[in-house]
Each structure stands twice: as structure tokens, then as C-alpha cells.
Write an enzyme that holds these catalytic residues in place. Structure first.
Site, PDB file in Angstrom:
ATOM      1  N   ASP A  90       6.495  -3.436   7.036  1.00  0.00           N
ATOM      2  CA  ASP A  90       5.807  -4.671   6.663  1.00  0.00           C
ATOM      3  C   ASP A  90       5.641  -4.738   5.148  1.00  0.00           C
ATOM      4  OD1 ASP A  90       3.696  -2.826   6.310  1.00  0.00           O
ATOM      5  OD2 ASP A  90       3.103  -3.139   8.408  1.00  0.00           O
ATOM      6  N   ASP A 110       3.287  -6.017   1.964  1.00  0.00           N
ATOM      7  CA  ASP A 110       1.990  -6.471   1.485  1.00  0.00           C
ATOM      8  C   ASP A 110       2.181  -7.020   0.075  1.00  0.00           C
ATOM      9  OD1 ASP A 110       0.858  -5.496   3.802  1.00  0.00           O
ATOM     10  OD2 ASP A 110       0.445  -3.532   2.930  1.00  0.00           O
ATOM     11  N   ASP A 148      -4.620   5.344  -2.908  1.00  0.00           N
ATOM     12  CA  ASP A 148      -4.790   6.781  -2.685  1.00  0.00           C
ATOM     13  C   ASP A 148      -3.798   7.671  -3.445  1.00  0.00           C
ATOM     14  OD1 ASP A 148      -2.841   5.764  -0.974  1.00  0.00           O
ATOM     15  OD2 ASP A 148      -3.797   6.459   0.869  1.00  0.00           O
TER      16      ASP A 148
HETATM   17  P1  ATP Z   1       2.711   2.698   6.246  1.00  0.00           P
HETATM   18  O1  ATP Z   1       4.116   2.948   5.908  1.00  0.00           O
HETATM   19  O2  ATP Z   1       2.241   3.519   7.365  1.00  0.00           O
HETATM   20  O3  ATP Z   1       2.349   1.240   6.382  1.00  0.00           O
HETATM   21  P2  ATP Z   1       1.128   2.453   3.899  1.00  0.00           P
HETATM   22  O4  ATP Z   1       0.913   3.361   2.728  1.00  0.00           O
HETATM   23  O5  ATP Z   1       1.762   1.137   3.613  1.00  0.00           O
HETATM   24  O6  ATP Z   1       1.910   3.260   4.986  1.00  0.00           O
HETATM   25  P3  ATP Z   1      -1.073   0.898   4.789  1.00  0.00           P
HETATM   26  O7  ATP Z   1      -2.191   1.261   5.666  1.00  0.00           O
HETATM   27  O8  ATP Z   1      -0.150  -0.198   5.156  1.00  0.00           O
HETATM   28  O9  ATP Z   1      -0.251   2.233   4.582  1.00  0.00           O
HETATM   29  O10 ATP Z   1      -1.701   0.634   3.361  1.00  0.00           O
HETATM   30  C1  ATP Z   1      -1.086  -0.137   2.345  1.00  0.00           C
HETATM   31  C2  ATP Z   1      -1.500   0.390   0.975  1.00  0.00           C
HETATM   32  O11 ATP Z   1      -2.906   0.317   0.820  1.00  0.00           O
HETATM   33  C3  ATP Z   1      -1.160   1.846   0.727  1.00  0.00           C
HETATM   34  O12 ATP Z   1       0.162   2.022   0.277  1.00  0.00           O
HETATM   35  C4  ATP Z   1      -2.176   2.226  -0.335  1.00  0.00           C
HETATM   36  O13 ATP Z   1      -1.794   1.762  -1.607  1.00  0.00           O
HETATM   37  C5  ATP Z   1      -3.383   1.450   0.095  1.00  0.00           C
HETATM   38  N1  ATP Z   1      -4.220   2.249   1.009  1.00  0.00           N
HETATM   39  C6  ATP Z   1      -4.146   2.309   2.355  1.00  0.00           C
HETATM   40  N2  ATP Z   1      -5.065   3.133   2.869  1.00  0.00           N
HETATM   41  C7  ATP Z   1      -5.746   3.616   1.819  1.00  0.00           C
HETATM   42  C8  ATP Z   1      -6.843   4.503   1.680  1.00  0.00           C
HETATM   43  N3  ATP Z   1      -7.389   5.081   2.749  1.00  0.00           N
HETATM   44  N4  ATP Z   1      -7.298   4.761   0.436  1.00  0.00           N
HETATM   45  C9  ATP Z   1      -6.747   4.170  -0.640  1.00  0.00           C
HETATM   46  N5  ATP Z   1      -5.710   3.338  -0.583  1.00  0.00           N
HETATM   47  C10 ATP Z   1      -5.220   3.049   0.614  1.00  0.00           C
HETATM   48 MG    MG Z   2       2.044  -0.501   5.042  1.00  0.00          MG
END
Ligand code: ATP
Ligand code: MG
Length: 446
Positions: A71, A73, A147
Site C-alpha cells: 500500500d 501512504d 521509527d
Molecule cells: P508494512 O510494509 O508492514 O506496511 P510499514 O513500515 O509501512 O510496514 P505501517 O504500519 O504501514 O508499516 O506504517 C507506515 C509508516 O508509519 C512506517 O513506515 C513508519 O514511518 C511509520 N510508523 C509506523 N508505525 C510506527 C511506530 N510504531 N512508530 C513510529 N513510526 C511508525
Molecule cells: Mg505500510
């Protein structure tokens, strides 16, 4: 020594605390074909209205790593109301963090406004966990509250430039997972980051920076303060990441599995079921990677199966009748887990269907197999049987028989049916004894 000093000097002034490094295509190498057309349109619309707008987070990280993001963002300096006004099919969601969902064709993009970093006024619980933050901020602040460095990258799909405040591109290229800020306090703010460190490093084949890794053992207990629903979401992500086996191995290596989640204990601490569970996870991984559909019901059915078997066995040893014993065992195991796992009723129903059909694979006589393959959940139950055979729980011959049976035409199937020992069965039924001893699931479940 000198090297260390040099490194510190370098860290301090490059890249500047205020200006991000601007990474050209030649260095980040993002394949435009993998970038969502709709995400690009969202950015263009926002930029056209005078705002900043970038693809951000996991999508950029995955694109640079050459993985197709699941996805996209978008982060922007427009407020949720401003975003909402620009897209007809959009809505503001969330209370704690307001974001906008923009629907474009089949895709839903999450558009979030740059958020400020925490300061001393941020509301935290007694362990340091952040309870509320919804203050808009600058792009730089937005980057600082993410993070890991590899998650704090901003991609402009129009100029094809990546903005990088924390050397995330370097870390990604060097295959290192590094925390933004002090790992210990970042884990205290949000203990789920420990799970994310493990899951994302497994997915991307990154090594945890020693500073990211070291505090995990000590702080693992903080996971208990995280609301169960959030943990469950993370677990689902982990299990359906396409890298579940690798993630679980890493969790175990970090000592994170223990007491972390009841489900993980179930998965990793049942010697009997371990092979079965690992096979199931490996097959889920393969399906996810091949873009085939997966179902939580099937996976949870496999994760909990050996619990059910053990419980059922105990009951049979205590002279309970096999059929009611199976029902009772299923209910008990599901009751124990459902609450902690937030398993919905529908998923629980799927799980039971799959379990209930298992004993019926033993019935290869009479018309039973013909009725069996008409069951709505037959396919899932059959896949489940294949895993049971592969793990050595039932003879491979049984699974092979069913494989051949499914492949046959009507005549072929008829020819495979074992002779029905009908006489004996009728008699035992006539006497009102427990129905079909060997076949645990009653026909009523048809
Ligand atoms: P995935 O591939 O599983 O979607 P992701 O890193 O994109 O991994 P998401 O939950 O979609 O995970 O989060 C999008 C973004 O938001 C992350 O890349 C990070 O920048 C930020 N983020 C998500 N969770 C946290 C957290 N617990 N603390 C700080 N930043 C976060
Ligand atoms: Mg994501």
C-alpha cells in the site's frame, strides 16, 4: 579510535539537522513501474494546490529495496480538512490521529498531515508510552517521529527525488536497521516497535543495528502494556507478511516470543506441533509471495490444531465419547485463545469448520467421501489434511487417496470407495450406541 571520532564528526554535521539529503534517481533507483499511478495522482493534486506531498514510509523503503509495496501512504503539509476538500471520494478517519482516506479506483490511499515530534508536554503513561499526539508539524518533525531510518524516506513521484533526513537510504543499501533517536526511549514510547524491528528486518533481510537489538531483551516485558487489539494487528501483519517463518525465527533469537503473545507461545512452544505449524507458515508465506489468497481462519486453525489434539486426547483418555470430546476440546481451545487473539465470530466459525471435517477424512467407505467433497469448506479442510500428512500426523497414503479421489471423475471416484461395512453400522445405530465411533464428526455437520 580515530575512526570512531571521524564517524562522530560526520554524523554530527551531515546531513544537516534541517535540510534532508536529496537523493537522485541514479542513487535510489526506484522503478517507476512499481509506483502506484493513483498515489502519484494524489501527490500531483496536492502539489497542484500548493502543498507539499510525498509518498512516504514503508512504500518508499520497499521501492528502494525493489519490493512491490502493498500500500501507498502519502504525507503532506495540508491539513485533513484541506485534503478532504481536494478529493471527492475521501473521508477523514481516526480520532487520535486524524488521517484522510482517499479512494481512487480500487485503491485507498492514506494521506496524513506531517506530525510533530513528541516533546515534554506529550501525554505518556507511567512506562513512557505515548498516549496522545495529534499536533501537526513540519516535514522534518514528521521524519523524526518515525521509527527506523529506512522508514523515514519521502519520495516525490513527480521529480523522482527522495528526501532523506536520517541516512535511511545508506542504511537500506548497507542492510542495517537503525532507530531514529535513542532506541530505548523509542521502545518505551511504543513497545510495538520491538516487534516491528524484527518483522521488518526479516522482510527486508536487514541486520538489526546493535543499539536497536540490545535493549529488546530487557524491555520485552513492556509489550504487556500494549492494547491487545493493537498487538493482534501486528501479529496478523507478521503472520501474513510473506516472511512469517523468518520473522518467528528472529523473534525467538531475540527472546521476544516468550510471554509476548499467547499465540506465539502456542506456536513456538509446542514441540509436537512445531513441524506442522512451521509447514503451515511456510505455505502461507509461499501463498502471500505468489499473491494467492490467504485466510486467517485457515492459519489459526493450523496454529491451534495441536492444542485441540492434545485436549481431545485427554478427554478420550478420560473415557469421554470421541465426538462430544472433539466438540468440547474445540470450544475450550477457542475460548482460551479467542479473547486474547480477538478472533472474530466469523473466523472462529471457519476454524471450527476446518477442524470438524478432519475426522471425516478417515471415512472412505460408502457414500461419505462423495458427500464430503460437496462441503463448502472442503477445499480448506483438504489443504489442512495435506499439512497433517506432511508433518507426519496422519499417513501420507490418506492424503494421496483424497488427492486422487478429487482428481477422478464420477466413475473413478465411485471405483475408489472402500466397501461399506453397512450391516455392522446399521446394527450399532439401531441399538442407539454412539454414532460412528471411528468417524468423529457427525453427519449432522454436513
Ligand atoms: P508494512 O510494509 O508492514 O506496511 P510499514 O513500515 O509501512 O510496514 P505501517 O504500519 O504501514 O508499516 O506504517 C507506515 C509508516 O508509519 C512506517 O513506515 C513508519 O514511518 C511509520 N510508523 C509506523 N508505525 C510506527 C511506530 N510504531 N512508530 C513510529 N513510526 C511508525
Ligand atoms: Mg505500510
Amino acid at each position: 579510535m580515530i575512526r570512531k571520532l571521524l564517524r562522530r564528526v560526520f554524523r554530527r554535521d551531515a546531513p544537516s539537522r534541517h535540510e534532508p539529503a536529496t537523493i537522485p534517481h541514479a542513487r535510489h533507483g526506484i522503478d517507476r513501474a512499481l509506483v502506484s499511478f493513483n498515489a502519484k495522482r494524489v501527490c500531483e493534486t496536492l502539489q497542484g494546490a500548493g502543498h507539499k506531498a510525498y509518498i512516504v514510509g514503508g512504500a518508499v523503503r520497499d521501492l528502494i529495496a525493489g519490493i512491490e509495496p502493498k500500500d501507498f501512504d502519502v504525507a503532506t503539509d495540508a491539513t485533513p480538512d484541506q485534503v478532504r476538500a481536494l478529493f471527492r471520494r475521501s473521508r477523514i478517519i481516526g480520532r487520535r490521529f486524524q488521517i484522510v482516506h482517499v479512494m481512487m479506483g480500487p485503491e485507498t490511499m492514506e494521506v496524513s498531515t506531517f506530525r510533530a515530534a513528541h516533546d515534554e508536554n506529550t501525554l505518556k503513561d507511567e512506562h513512557g508510552r505515548v498516549l496522545r499526539d495529534n499536533i501537526w508539524g513540519s516535514m522534518e518533525e514528521d521524519a523524526a517521529r518515525r521509527d527506523f531510518t529506512v522508514n523515514a524516506l519521502y519520495y516525490d513521484p513527480v521529480t523522482e527525488l527522495v528526501y532523506d533526513y536520517h541516512r535511511g537510504v545508506d542504511d537500506l543499501k548497507n542492510k542495517t536497521m537503525r532507530m531514529i533517536g535513542d532506541p530505548k526511549s523509542r521502545y518505551r514510547e511504543d513497545p510495538v516497535r520491538m516487534l516491528r524491528a524484527v518483522r521488518l528486518s526479516a522482510k527486508l533481510g536487514l541486520t538489526l543495528d546493535p543499539a536497536v537489538r540490545a535493549p529488546i531483551k530487557e524491555l520485552a516485558g513492556l509489550m504487556e502494556n500494549v492494547p491487545p487489539a493493537r498487538l493482534f494487528d501486528e501479529m496478523l501483519k507478521l503472520l501474513f507478511s510473506g516472511h512469517a517463518v523468518e520473522s518467528l525465527q528472529r523473534l525467538r533469537a531475540e527472546g521476544l516470543h516468550h510471554g509476548l503473545l499467547p499465540l506465539l507461545d502456542v506456536i513456538l512452544e509446542q514441540p509436537l506441533g512445531e513441524k506442522f505449524v512451521m509447514l503451515s507458515l511456510a505455505s502461507t508465506d509461499a501463498r502471500v509471495r505468489a499473491d494467492k489468497p490467504t485466510s486467517p481462519g485457515f492459519l489459526f486453525a493450523t496454529l491451534l490444531w495441536h492444542e485441540v489434539l492434545a485436549n481431545w486426547e485427554e478427554r478420550k483418555n478420560a473415557k469421554e465419547l470421541p465426538v462430544p470430546a472433539l466438540f468440547a476440546a474445540m470450544d475450550e481451545v477457542l475460548d482460551q485463545q479467542a479473547e486474547k487473539l480477538a478472533i472474530t465470530r466469523r473466523v472462529a466459525g471457519d476454524i471450527k469448520d476446518i477442524w470438524l471435517l478432519q475426522p471425516r477424512f478417515d471415512k472412505r467407505a460408502g457414500k461419505s467421501p462423495l458427500r464430503m467433497i460437496e462441503q463448502p469448506r472442503f477445499r480448506a479442510a483438504y489443504d489442512f489434511l495435506l499439512l497433517r500428512a506432511e508433518s507426519g500426523e496422519v499417513p501420507q497414503e490418506l492424503a494421496d487417496w483424497w488427492t486422487k479421489f478429487i482428481a477422478g471423475d464420477h466413475a473413478g471416484r465411485e471405483a475408489m470407495l472402500l466397501p461399506d461395512s453397512g450391516k455392522k453400522r446399521r446394527r450399532s445405530r439401531g441399538r442407539g450406541r454412539k454414532a460412528a465411533e471411528g468417524a468423529a464428526a457427525p453427519e449432522a455437520a454436513d
